[in-house]
Design a protein around this motif. Structure first.
Motif, PDB file in Angstrom:
ATOM      1  N   THR A  47       0.820  -1.209   0.000  1.00 22.18           N
ATOM      2  CA  THR A  47       0.000   0.000   0.000  1.00 22.18           C
ATOM      3  C   THR A  47       0.854   1.259   0.000  1.00 22.18           C
ATOM      4  O   THR A  47       0.424   2.299  -0.490  1.00 22.18           O
ATOM      5  N   SER A  48       2.065   1.163   0.539  1.00 28.28           N
ATOM      6  CA  SER A  48       2.931   2.351   0.565  1.00 28.28           C
ATOM      7  C   SER A  48       3.290   2.810  -0.846  1.00 28.28           C
ATOM      8  O   SER A  48       3.551   3.991  -1.074  1.00 28.28           O
ATOM      9  N   LEU A  49       3.293   1.879  -1.808  1.00 21.85           N
ATOM     10  CA  LEU A  49       3.654   2.230  -3.177  1.00 21.85           C
ATOM     11  C   LEU A  49       2.580   3.046  -3.881  1.00 21.85           C
ATOM     12  O   LEU A  49       2.820   3.569  -4.971  1.00 21.85           O
ATOM     13  N   THR A  50       1.390   3.163  -3.272  1.00 24.11           N
ATOM     14  CA  THR A  50       0.379   4.034  -3.849  1.00 24.11           C
ATOM     15  C   THR A  50       0.710   5.503  -3.630  1.00 24.11           C
ATOM     16  O   THR A  50       0.094   6.374  -4.238  1.00 24.11           O
ATOM     17  N   ILE A  51       1.676   5.777  -2.752  1.00 28.11           N
ATOM     18  CA  ILE A  51       2.166   7.147  -2.556  1.00 28.11           C
ATOM     19  C   ILE A  51       3.253   7.384  -3.593  1.00 28.11           C
ATOM     20  O   ILE A  51       4.253   6.665  -3.638  1.00 28.11           O
ATOM     21  N   SER A  52       3.068   8.373  -4.433  1.00 30.02           N
ATOM     22  CA  SER A  52       3.991   8.581  -5.552  1.00 30.02           C
ATOM     23  C   SER A  52       5.417   8.816  -5.083  1.00 30.02           C
ATOM     24  O   SER A  52       6.370   8.377  -5.727  1.00 30.02           O
ATOM     25  N   ALA A  53       5.597   9.508  -3.950  1.00 28.28           N
ATOM     26  CA  ALA A  53       6.949   9.789  -3.462  1.00 28.28           C
ATOM     27  C   ALA A  53       7.664   8.507  -3.045  1.00 28.28           C
ATOM     28  O   ALA A  53       8.872   8.357  -3.279  1.00 28.28           O
ATOM     29  N   VAL A  54       6.938   7.574  -2.415  1.00 31.64           N
ATOM     30  CA  VAL A  54       7.531   6.289  -2.028  1.00 31.64           C
ATOM     31  C   VAL A  54       7.892   5.491  -3.274  1.00 31.64           C
ATOM     32  O   VAL A  54       9.008   4.953  -3.388  1.00 31.64           O
ATOM     33  N   TYR A  55       6.959   5.415  -4.201  1.00 33.84           N
ATOM     34  CA  TYR A  55       7.214   4.667  -5.443  1.00 33.84           C
ATOM     35  C   TYR A  55       8.440   5.226  -6.156  1.00 33.84           C
ATOM     36  O   TYR A  55       9.308   4.468  -6.607  1.00 33.84           O
ATOM     37  N   ASN A  56       8.517   6.555  -6.259  1.00 33.39           N
ATOM     38  CA  ASN A  56       9.624   7.152  -6.992  1.00 33.39           C
ATOM     39  C   ASN A  56      10.944   7.001  -6.261  1.00 33.39           C
ATOM     40  O   ASN A  56      11.986   6.791  -6.887  1.00 33.39           O
ATOM     41  N   ALA A  57      10.921   7.072  -4.931  1.00 34.13           N
ATOM     42  CA  ALA A  57      12.148   6.877  -4.151  1.00 34.13           C
ATOM     43  C   ALA A  57      12.689   5.465  -4.348  1.00 34.13           C
ATOM     44  O   ALA A  57      13.891   5.264  -4.574  1.00 34.13           O
ATOM     45  N   VAL A  58      11.803   4.475  -4.275  1.00 34.68           N
ATOM     46  CA  VAL A  58      12.214   3.078  -4.473  1.00 34.68           C
ATOM     47  C   VAL A  58      12.698   2.875  -5.906  1.00 34.68           C
ATOM     48  O   VAL A  58      13.704   2.200  -6.147  1.00 34.68           O
ATOM     49  N   GLU A  59      11.993   3.461  -6.861  1.00 38.08           N
ATOM     50  CA  GLU A  59      12.375   3.330  -8.268  1.00 38.08           C
ATOM     51  C   GLU A  59      13.748   3.938  -8.531  1.00 38.08           C
ATOM     52  O   GLU A  59      14.601   3.337  -9.195  1.00 38.08           O
ATOM     53  N   ALA A 195      -0.047  10.392   4.839  1.00 34.58           N
ATOM     54  CA  ALA A 195       0.117  10.766   3.430  1.00 34.58           C
ATOM     55  C   ALA A 195      -0.977  10.138   2.566  1.00 34.58           C
ATOM     56  O   ALA A 195      -1.526  10.783   1.674  1.00 34.58           O
ATOM     57  N   ILE A 196      -1.303   8.862   2.836  1.00 34.45           N
ATOM     58  CA  ILE A 196      -2.341   8.188   2.055  1.00 34.45           C
ATOM     59  C   ILE A 196      -3.713   8.813   2.339  1.00 34.45           C
ATOM     60  O   ILE A 196      -4.506   9.046   1.429  1.00 34.45           O
ATOM     61  N   GLU A 197      -3.982   9.113   3.618  1.00 34.01           N
ATOM     62  CA  GLU A 197      -5.265   9.713   3.958  1.00 34.01           C
ATOM     63  C   GLU A 197      -5.393  11.103   3.332  1.00 34.01           C
ATOM     64  O   GLU A 197      -6.464  11.490   2.844  1.00 34.01           O
ATOM     65  N   THR A 198      -4.295  11.878   3.339  1.00 32.57           N
ATOM     66  CA  THR A 198      -4.309  13.195   2.715  1.00 32.57           C
ATOM     67  C   THR A 198      -4.514  13.075   1.214  1.00 32.57           C
ATOM     68  O   THR A 198      -5.275  13.838   0.605  1.00 32.57           O
ATOM     69  N   GLN A 199      -3.847  12.094   0.627  1.00 30.63           N
ATOM     70  CA  GLN A 199      -3.970  11.867  -0.808  1.00 30.63           C
ATOM     71  C   GLN A 199      -5.406  11.480  -1.179  1.00 30.63           C
ATOM     72  O   GLN A 199      -5.969  11.978  -2.165  1.00 30.63           O
ATOM     73  N   THR A 200      -6.013  10.617  -0.362  1.00 32.60           N
ATOM     74  CA  THR A 200      -7.393  10.202  -0.608  1.00 32.60           C
ATOM     75  C   THR A 200      -8.354  11.372  -0.434  1.00 32.60           C
ATOM     76  O   THR A 200      -9.279  11.563  -1.230  1.00 32.60           O
ATOM     77  N   TYR A 201      -8.120  12.169   0.606  1.00 29.36           N
ATOM     78  CA  TYR A 201      -8.989  13.325   0.859  1.00 29.36           C
ATOM     79  C   TYR A 201      -8.913  14.309  -0.304  1.00 29.36           C
ATOM     80  O   TYR A 201      -9.935  14.818  -0.778  1.00 29.36           O
ATOM     81  N   SER A 202      -7.701  14.578  -0.786  1.00 28.53           N
ATOM     82  CA  SER A 202      -7.530  15.513  -1.901  1.00 28.53           C
ATOM     83  C   SER A 202      -8.205  14.993  -3.158  1.00 28.53           C
ATOM     84  O   SER A 202      -8.833  15.745  -3.899  1.00 28.53           O
ATOM     85  N   ALA A 203      -8.056  13.685  -3.416  1.00 22.97           N
ATOM     86  CA  ALA A 203      -8.674  13.100  -4.606  1.00 22.97           C
ATOM     87  C   ALA A 203     -10.198  13.173  -4.534  1.00 22.97           C
ATOM     88  O   ALA A 203     -10.868  13.456  -5.525  1.00 22.97           O
TER      89      ALA A 203
END
Length: 410
Positions: A47-59, A195-203
């Motif tokens: 689920t952490s990979l749904t945060i773009s910053a986490v995905y991009n850091a790992v990538e 971060a996920i809750e903020t992302q969901t709220y914004s969406a």
């Protein structure tokens, strides 16, 4: 010593350490190393990979690790000699197994290392005892890591017998005991949950086109039909058509309950979350596309810091694990080692690279032939093997010879 004991010892120095070395390093704490909670949102490495910053850091980090060329070398006196015919060279530089290239293998291992804190691979040997392949093992399949009779054993799903530590490559990230790593997701669970809750709220707010909550006002008293009116307004606002229109009868007026300053502040925390994620993964914010604190003047220095502070420690970790598991004790004592050429990360900066090679050549540190080799160019004429000496500098022996020549009239 059990993991529980390790935590007791860590936080309670007065507690006496156990005398036995047998026990589990996972035990009931297996979930601790990969899972966590943040607010009402359940966080794990997926689920952490749904945060773009986490995905991009790992990538970003996994790509950097994957594209660095590794090689087997031997240090003989003061010379470092490449050993392309060593069996381990095939695994670290060409093909670790029949299914993966070295890039894909190291990238897959790096992703597991960053998200789970651990990356595991089974080493396969031929009849002569030479390593011939390494197969990636999903960390979810690791049931236990324990010591029995002085041997470190890995209990892995799908294997009938426990694997010895000498039979696996085990890359570890941050660790409390040096045996099992802890992923950044574990420590960052609370922040990542926010971060996920903020992302969901914004969406959600964006999807509603700003229409969230509100009231219907009228000067008339409505005694009947209130549920039908509310249902009609809900249906109108729930339509996906961006040109949706709600028609209100009987003098009804819609009054939105607008977003509060506190809620706006929650949305603004997304930028703060990116900075926090960058800290957890030890990566410069500009590498995960956050440029608020970056300028043309400092991005180059930040890129160099990324190589030295983020990538170099991971490469050293990998080099030492390769050497420990792929070489015999005799080979290690004979100077065999694995090197990850981190210079590959700087190849994109052609101007800086060319200037550095020129300085080395003109200072006599390397020959022009070696300079060509650094650029993967074919060897030139034999004369390029000669080292250049700056005309305005002399060694002590050259000065002494010049004085002798002057005395002799030369």
């Amino acid at each position: 010593m059990s993991l529980n004991g390790a935590f007791v010892d860590m936080f309670s120095p007065s507690v006496k350490r156990s005398a036995t070395s047998d026990g589990s390093y996972l035990g009931g704490f297996g979930g601790f190393f990969s899972l966590g909670n943040g607010g009402t949102t359940k966080i794990n490495y997926k689920t952490s990979l749904t945060i773009s910053a986490v995905y991009n850091a790992v990538e970003q980090i996994s790509n950097d690790i994957a594209k660095i060329p590794f090689s087997v070398n031997q240090k003989v006196n003061n010379n470092r000699i490449s050993q392309p015919n060593h069996p381990a060279q095939l695994l670290v530089a060409v093909a670790p197994n029949s299914l993966m290239t070295t890039f894909i293998f190291r990238k897959t291992m790096a992703v597991s290392l960053l998200l789970r804190g651990n990356a595991l691979a089974k080493i396969n040997y031929d009849v002569k005892g030479n390593p011939v392949s390494t197969d990636f093992i999903n960390w979810d399949k690791v049931r236990d890591i324990r010591i029995k009779n002085g041997e470190l054993l890995y209990d892995v799903q799908g294997f009938s017998q426990s694997l010895l530590a000498s039979e696996v490559l085990h890359w570890k990230n941050f660790s409390h005991d040096g045996i099992v790593g802890v992923g950044a997701i574990t420590y960052g669970a609370q922040q990542l949950g926010l971060a996920i809750e903020t992302q969901t709220y914004s969406a959600t707010n964006f999807a509603n086109k700003g229409v969230r909550q509100g009231v219907l006002e009228t000067d008339k008293i409505i005694s009947e039909g209130k549920p039908q009116i509310v249902a009609g307004v809900k249906q109108a606002f729930s339509e996906k058509d961006p040109t949706r229109v709600a028609v209100l009868d009987e003098g009804l007026k819609w009054k939105s309950i607008t977003i509060t300053p506190q809620e706006m502040e929650i949305i603004a925390t997304q930028r703060f979350s990116v900075e926090e994620i960058a800290r957890f993964f030890n990566i410069a914010p500009h590498k995960i596309k956050s440029l608020q604190q970056s300028t043309n003047n400092n991005i180059e220095q930040q890129s160099l810091d990324h190589v030295s502070d983020t990538i170099q420690p991971l490469i050293t970790n990998i080099e030492q694990e390769y050497a420990k598991k792929l070489f015999t004790s005799k080979e290690l004592s004979s100077g065999y080692y694995v090197r990850g050429n981190i210079d590959a990360l700087l190849r994109a900066d052609m101007k800086t690279r060319a200037e550095a090679i020129c300085r080395y050549v003109l200072s006599g540190i390397i020959s022009r032939q070696e300079g060509r080799q650094k650029e993967d160019m074919n060897d030139g004429p034999d004369m390029l093997n000669e080292f250049l000496t700056p005309v305005n500098t002399f060694t002590e022996s050259q000065i002494e010879q010049n004085l002798k020549d002057r005395k002799n009239g030369k």
